[in-house]
Design a protein around this motif. Structure first.
Motif, PDB file in Angstrom:
ATOM      1  N   GLU A   1      25.706   6.223 -11.001  1.00 52.30           N
ATOM      2  CA  GLU A   1      25.675   7.331 -10.062  1.00 52.30           C
ATOM      3  C   GLU A   1      25.300   6.719  -8.717  1.00 52.30           C
ATOM      4  OE1 GLU A   1      26.855  10.034 -11.060  1.00 52.30           O
ATOM      5  OE2 GLU A   1      26.688   9.726 -13.227  1.00 52.30           O
ATOM      6  N   THR A   2      26.000   7.097  -7.651  1.00 51.70           N
ATOM      7  CA  THR A   2      25.864   6.400  -6.376  1.00 51.70           C
ATOM      8  C   THR A   2      25.699   7.377  -5.211  1.00 51.70           C
ATOM      9  OG1 THR A   2      28.257   6.351  -5.976  1.00 51.70           O
ATOM     10  CG2 THR A   2      27.315   4.530  -7.255  1.00 51.70           C
TER      11      THR A   2
ATOM     12  N   GLY B   1      27.819   7.504  -2.850  1.00 50.51           N
ATOM     13  CA  GLY B   1      29.168   7.849  -2.403  1.00 50.51           C
ATOM     14  C   GLY B   1      30.184   6.978  -3.106  1.00 50.51           C
ATOM     15  N   VAL B   2      31.407   6.947  -2.567  1.00 50.48           N
ATOM     16  CA  VAL B   2      32.501   6.249  -3.248  1.00 50.48           C
ATOM     17  C   VAL B   2      33.020   5.049  -2.459  1.00 50.48           C
ATOM     18  CG1 VAL B   2      33.244   8.308  -4.499  1.00 50.48           C
ATOM     19  CG2 VAL B   2      34.187   7.863  -2.217  1.00 50.48           C
ATOM     20  N   ASN B   3      32.321   4.645  -1.412  1.00 44.01           N
ATOM     21  CA  ASN B   3      32.714   3.455  -0.651  1.00 44.01           C
ATOM     22  C   ASN B   3      32.123   2.229  -1.340  1.00 44.01           C
ATOM     23  OD1 ASN B   3      32.741   1.270   1.255  1.00 44.01           O
ATOM     24  ND2 ASN B   3      33.104   2.746   2.891  1.00 44.01           N
ATOM     25  N   VAL B   4      32.992   1.427  -1.946  1.00 42.62           N
ATOM     26  CA  VAL B   4      32.529   0.290  -2.748  1.00 42.62           C
ATOM     27  C   VAL B   4      31.669  -0.671  -1.937  1.00 42.62           C
ATOM     28  CG1 VAL B   4      33.313  -1.789  -3.954  1.00 42.62           C
ATOM     29  CG2 VAL B   4      34.421   0.397  -4.413  1.00 42.62           C
TER      30      VAL B   4
ATOM     31  N   ASP C   1      28.301   2.016  -0.160  1.00 42.10           N
ATOM     32  CA  ASP C   1      27.407   2.909  -0.901  1.00 42.10           C
ATOM     33  C   ASP C   1      26.589   2.148  -1.942  1.00 42.10           C
ATOM     34  OD1 ASP C   1      27.635   5.634   0.116  1.00 42.10           O
ATOM     35  OD2 ASP C   1      29.751   5.432  -0.367  1.00 42.10           O
TER      36      ASP C   1
ATOM     37  N   ALA D   1      26.944  14.144  -2.612  1.00 48.95           N
ATOM     38  CA  ALA D   1      26.741  13.294  -3.782  1.00 48.95           C
ATOM     39  C   ALA D   1      25.655  13.866  -4.679  1.00 48.95           C
ATOM     40  CB  ALA D   1      26.381  11.875  -3.346  1.00 48.95           C
TER      41      ALA D   1
ATOM     42  N   ASN E   1      36.848   4.369 -15.515  1.00 42.04           N
ATOM     43  CA  ASN E   1      37.216   4.016 -14.142  1.00 42.04           C
ATOM     44  C   ASN E   1      36.367   2.844 -13.640  1.00 42.04           C
ATOM     45  OD1 ASN E   1      38.745   4.273 -11.755  1.00 42.04           O
ATOM     46  ND2 ASN E   1      37.188   5.554 -10.799  1.00 42.04           N
TER      47      ASN E   1
ATOM     48  N   PHE F   1      35.853   1.111  -9.777  1.00 42.97           N
ATOM     49  CA  PHE F   1      34.652   1.586  -9.074  1.00 42.97           C
ATOM     50  C   PHE F   1      33.357   0.949  -9.581  1.00 42.97           C
ATOM     51  CE2 PHE F   1      31.151   4.592  -8.326  1.00 42.97           C
ATOM     52  CZ  PHE F   1      31.207   4.637  -6.934  1.00 42.97           C
ATOM     53  N   ASP F   2      33.007   1.176 -10.827  1.00 41.36           N
ATOM     54  CA  ASP F   2      31.683   0.756 -11.307  1.00 41.36           C
ATOM     55  C   ASP F   2      31.484  -0.760 -11.232  1.00 41.36           C
ATOM     56  OD1 ASP F   2      30.412   3.373 -12.783  1.00 41.36           O
ATOM     57  OD2 ASP F   2      32.578   3.342 -12.957  1.00 41.36           O
TER      58      ASP F   2
END
Length: 328
Positions: A15-16, A18-21, A24, A57, A94, A98-99
């Protein structure tokens, strides 16, 4: 049913903020480590991201700034997490896009060299999307006939992901799959290497997808004006592209892989330069050596003048003899 494993397979979910690799940060991580003997180990922890969590988020995962104010920062737990994962292969939902990239960014910022060179990666979403095309909630309902309780909490999501993979293997073990080239296979098997191949069909170099392997296993740019060209080809025609990417807003792991290719390319250039110099040296005409002229043995050599003997000392007897001879 249990997974057929040669070494541990670590399912993890983040869990972050946001989604900017690249920008974030992680606020919660859960890891379920499936062992070859069928046992399971779980580690869950919340992390202070050292930045405010945006409201959008927090509304998704339910974690607000006050929940992580007293939690450790990632740098303080990075070694503990790396040791827990150990040499395990990685799996998630995913996770390839992402992760894994986000986790690698955090490790690099913390100064932990988390080796990825010999790991397999199983992305459960890729199996699902290629076979059924649904979301995690739908996947869990479809494969397990259950609803996720506490959805968007890391532990609930990763437990669901693990159970979905088990159900997928059972469901598709005898099902044919046809790829874009018309090849038919049964790729969803109880084997991590087969699952790795099936869920990494795009063959990413850096997980963020900026570079991918082509059919010849060459690193190729997957974005921008050089999309489709190999990285080394771009370095040949526009070496400044390397500096532009190193200074740009790209994930740290993308930059790390780019630097590896740059170093290899420079070594090839130096080796080629050395080989050309050696070839030029081998092809260079030899300079003729001067011919020594032998002296004619018949020709008289210059002789040193003979040294004269010194005159004898004049005595009285010699004077008397001279007088008698000349009558004086």
């Amino acid at each position: 049913m249990k997974l057929n494993l040669k070494r541990p397979l670590a399912f993890f979910d983040l869990e972050t903020t946001g989604v900017n690799v690249g920008a974030d940060r992680i606020v919660e991580i859960a890891i379920l480590k499936a062992m070859p003997d069928g046992s399971e180990l779980i580690k869950t922890m919340r992390i202070n991201p050292e930045m405010p969590i945006p409201l959008y988020a927090s509304l998704i995962h339910g974690i607000y700034d006050e929940h992580i104010a007293n939690e450790p920062i990632f740098k303080e737990v990075a070694t503990e997490l790396a040791d827990f994962i150990g040499d395990a292969d990685l799996a998630g939902y995913n996770s390839n896009r992402f992760d894994i990239p986000v986790l690698l960014e955090e490790f690099l910022r913390a100064g932990v060299d988390f080796d990825m060179s010999d790991r397999k990666f199983v992305d459960v979403q890729n199996i699902f999307h290629q076979m059924e095309q649904r979301t995690l909630r739908a996947a869990y309902k479809f494969y397990c006939n259950k609803d996720i309780i506490n959805a968007h909490s890391a532990e609930a999501d990763i437990t669901a992901t693990y159970q979905v993979l088990l159900a997928q293997i059972e469901r598709y073990k005898d099902i044919d799959f046809e790829d874009k080239q018309g090849n038919i296979s049964r790729p969803v098997q109880n084997d991590v290497e087969a699952l790795h191949a099936f869920t990494n069909m795009n063959k990413p170099v850096d997980f963020a997808g900026r570079m991918v392997y082509n059919e010849n296993d060459e690193e190729t740019f997957n974005f921008g004006k050089h999309k489709g060209k190999t990285v080394e080809q771009v370095f040949d025609i526009e070496p400044s592209y390397y500096a532009w990417m190193k200074q740009g807003d790209f994930p740290l792991y993308t930059k790390k892989k780019l630097e590896e290719i740059w170093t290899r390319w420079n070594k090839k250039k130096e080796q080629l330069k050395l080989e050309r110099q050696q070839q030029a040296e081998a092809n260079r005409p030899k300079t003729p050596q001067p011919v020594k002229v032998q002296q004619n043995p018949a020709k008289p050599q210059h002789q040193q003048p003979k040294k004269e003997k010194p005159a004898a000392e004049l005595t009285n007897d010699m004077l008397e003899q001279l007088k008698m001879k000349f009558g004086k």
